[in-house]
Design an enzyme around this catalytic site. Structure first.
Site, PDB file in Angstrom:
ATOM      1  N   ASP A 123       0.960  -1.104  -0.154  1.00  0.00           N
ATOM      2  CA  ASP A 123       0.023  -0.057   0.018  1.00  0.00           C
ATOM      3  C   ASP A 123       0.873   1.291  -0.137  1.00  0.00           C
ATOM      4  OD1 ASP A 123      -2.930   0.976   0.383  1.00  0.00           O
ATOM      5  OD2 ASP A 123      -1.706   2.073   1.882  1.00  0.00           O
ATOM      6  N   THR A 124       0.406   2.344  -0.602  1.00  0.00           N
ATOM      7  CA  THR A 124       1.130   3.650  -0.898  1.00  0.00           C
ATOM      8  C   THR A 124       0.366   4.857  -0.241  1.00  0.00           C
ATOM      9  OG1 THR A 124       2.652   2.580  -2.290  1.00  0.00           O
ATOM     10  CG2 THR A 124       2.625   4.855  -2.319  1.00  0.00           C
TER      11      THR A 124
END
Length: 191
Positions: free
Chosen positions: A75-76
């Site tokens: 996830d970013t």
């Protein structure tokens, strides 16, 4: 390289074309199994730096691993000052985000979770991205032609906006694309 992974069926738990491209470029043979409907919310008291790792673990928890599988989830988040800029709700929100990023530096933090039945390693990486000043016409052009509504912070560094709008980066370029490949490579070597 990464011959140690031959004992696993590697699974990427993401539909991101950028993560698929980067993992493929690392020479990893994998399949894609992204689970829909994973809750990507997080406790409000969680420090910003821990949010993407928390969400990458939640994505991993959504999978039922078989003994020979190695799962990679990620996830970013984009962070401007102390505000997490997620995926924009629409074009107006994308414009708001890009206007706020214009002429400023922000953090991009990616969290990755590598899991097998026996072991789990989670880590994060942070890059600092410096945006040049953007005009409203440039922002509108980017939104109209590249539709960045599926991207944290409303931009993809590998797209037009990165070519004309990024003044500099401190840290891993690939982290800004959504997968910190150098750190991931080191972790994968240990499995």
């Amino acid at each position: 390289m990464l011959n140690n992974l031959n004992k696993y069926q590697v699974v990427l738990g993401s539909n991101s074309p950028r993560r698929r491209e980067l993992l493929n470029d690392m020479g990893v043979v994998f399949t894609v199994e992204a689970i829909k409907g994973i809750d990507e919310s997080y406790p409000s008291c969680l420090p910003i730096e821990e949010i993407p790792v928390y969400i990458s673990r939640a994505k991993a928890d959504g999978h039922s691993l078989r003994p020979n599988e190695l799962l990679i989830t990620a996830d970013t988040v984009v962070v401007l000052d102390d505000e997490v800029l997620g995926k924009p709700a629409g074009e107006a929100d994308a414009h708001r985000m890009l206007r706020a990023l214009s002429g400023r530096a922000h953090r991009v933090i990616s969290g990755v979770c590598v899991s097998t039945v026996e072991r789990r390693e989670a880590f994060s990486d942070t890059s600092i991205v410096h945006f040049a000043d953007l005009t409203d016409d440039e922002i509108d052009y980017y939104i109209e032609h590249y539709h960045p509504l599926d991207k944290a912070g409303a931009y993809g560094i590998q797209e037009w906006i990165g070519n004309i709008g990024i003044a500099g980066i401190n840290g891993d370029f690939y982290n800004v694309m959504g997968l910190p490949t150098r750190k991931l490579y080191q972790v994968l070597k240990s499995f």
